[in-house]
Design an enzyme around this catalytic site. Sequence first.
Site, PDB file in Angstrom:
ATOM      1  N   CYS A  50       0.846  -1.200   0.000  1.00  0.00           N
ATOM      2  CA  CYS A  50       0.000   0.000   0.000  1.00  0.00           C
ATOM      3  C   CYS A  50       0.876   1.242   0.000  1.00  0.00           C
ATOM      4  CB  CYS A  50      -0.905  -0.036   1.232  1.00  0.00           C
ATOM      5  SG  CYS A  50      -1.479   1.568   1.766  1.00  0.00           S
ATOM      6  N   GLU A  51       0.667   2.079  -1.008  1.00  0.00           N
ATOM      7  CA  GLU A  51       1.558   3.239  -1.136  1.00  0.00           C
ATOM      8  C   GLU A  51       1.254   4.333  -0.122  1.00  0.00           C
ATOM      9  OE1 GLU A  51       0.932   4.356  -5.198  1.00  0.00           O
ATOM     10  OE2 GLU A  51      -0.645   5.779  -4.715  1.00  0.00           O
ATOM     11  N   HIS A  52       0.118   4.247   0.547  1.00  0.00           N
ATOM     12  CA  HIS A  52      -0.209   5.269   1.547  1.00  0.00           C
ATOM     13  C   HIS A  52       0.441   4.988   2.895  1.00  0.00           C
ATOM     14  CE1 HIS A  52      -4.013   5.818  -1.041  1.00  0.00           C
ATOM     15  NE2 HIS A  52      -3.065   6.636  -1.432  1.00  0.00           N
ATOM     16  N   HIS A  53       0.592   3.702   3.231  1.00  0.00           N
ATOM     17  CA  HIS A  53       1.105   3.361   4.570  1.00  0.00           C
ATOM     18  C   HIS A  53       2.358   2.489   4.535  1.00  0.00           C
ATOM     19  CE1 HIS A  53      -3.297   4.076   5.120  1.00  0.00           C
ATOM     20  NE2 HIS A  53      -2.845   4.747   6.163  1.00  0.00           N
TER      21      HIS A  53
ATOM     22  N   CYS B  97      -2.882  -2.317   6.519  1.00  0.00           N
ATOM     23  CA  CYS B  97      -3.073  -0.986   7.110  1.00  0.00           C
ATOM     24  C   CYS B  97      -4.459  -0.838   7.723  1.00  0.00           C
ATOM     25  CB  CYS B  97      -2.803   0.116   6.082  1.00  0.00           C
ATOM     26  SG  CYS B  97      -3.772  -0.012   4.586  1.00  0.00           S
TER      27      CYS B  97
ATOM     28  N   GLN C 186      -5.020  -0.706  -4.587  1.00  0.00           N
ATOM     29  CA  GLN C 186      -5.699  -1.840  -5.218  1.00  0.00           C
ATOM     30  C   GLN C 186      -6.481  -1.411  -6.460  1.00  0.00           C
ATOM     31  OE1 GLN C 186      -7.843  -4.346  -2.448  1.00  0.00           O
ATOM     32  NE2 GLN C 186      -9.165  -5.144  -4.070  1.00  0.00           N
TER      33      GLN C 186
ATOM     34  N   HIS D  58      -5.918  -5.729   3.551  1.00  0.00           N
ATOM     35  CA  HIS D  58      -4.933  -4.641   3.710  1.00  0.00           C
ATOM     36  C   HIS D  58      -4.448  -4.578   5.152  1.00  0.00           C
ATOM     37  CE1 HIS D  58      -5.622  -2.449  -0.204  1.00  0.00           C
ATOM     38  NE2 HIS D  58      -6.546  -3.400  -0.223  1.00  0.00           N
TER      39      HIS D  58
HETATM   40 ZN   LIG Z   1      -2.933   1.634   3.403  1.00  0.00          ZN
END
Ligand SMILES: [Zn+2]
Length: 211
Positions: free
Chosen positions: A102-105, A173, A143, A171
Site C-alpha cells: 500500500c503506497e499510503h502506509h 493498514c 488496489q 490490507h
Molecule cells: Zn494503506
Amino acid sequence: MPSEKKQFIIQKLYDRFEGQEDIDYKVQQTENFMAAVSDLIQVCGDNPEREGLQETPYRVLKSFLEYTEGYKEDPRIHLQKVFDVQHKGLIMVKNIEFHSMCEHHFAPFFGEAHVAYIPGEKITGLSKIARTVEGYAKRFQVQERLTNQIVGAIDEMLNPEGVMVVIEAKHMCMCGRGVRKSDAMTTTTATSGVFADHSDKRMEFLSLLGK
Ligand SMILES: [Zn+2]
C-alpha cells in the site's frame, strides 16, 4: 554494513537500474535510507544498537527491494508473445495470488486476482497473465490502480473483445492499525470492451468465479 551485504544490495541496484547513470547516487541513497530506519527505531522509542535491531535497517532495505521488484521491467513485456487462435469464448485465470504494498502506509496488502478476457485474434500464455499481475503488484500500489493496470495491459497488448479483472485483498493498514478491521476484504473490479458494455458477460465471469 558488512561488505558482502553491501555487495548484495549494490548488485540488486545494478540489476534493476542497469544502464542508468545515477546508480552511484542510488547506492548513496541506500546508506541514507538505512540511517533513517535507525532514526525511526529511536523515534519509536527503542535502541537501534540493541542486538535484535542492529541489522534491521539492512533487512528493511532488502525487503523493500523485494516488495518493489516490479519496477525493474514494464509488465506489458510478458504479453508480447501472442498466438493466433480461433477461440471466441471467455478465458479465465482465477485465484492468482499476489502480494503488494500500500503506497499510503507502506503496509502489505495481499489476496487473489481473477482475470478473464475474450480474445480478438490473439491469445497469450496463461502463465503470462499471472506474471503481468505480479509485475504490477510488486510496486507501491493502491488496489484500484492495480486492477485497472491489469485490464489496460491486456487490452493494449492483446486487443481482445473485452477484459475483466476482480481483485479481493486484505490490507494490513486496516488490520493492525487505524480502524483495526482484521476480517475486512476489499474487492475491486475493472472492465473493458464487452464486459463493460454487457452485464451478461459480467454475470458469466462471476458465475465462473463461483460468486
Ligand atoms: Zn494503506
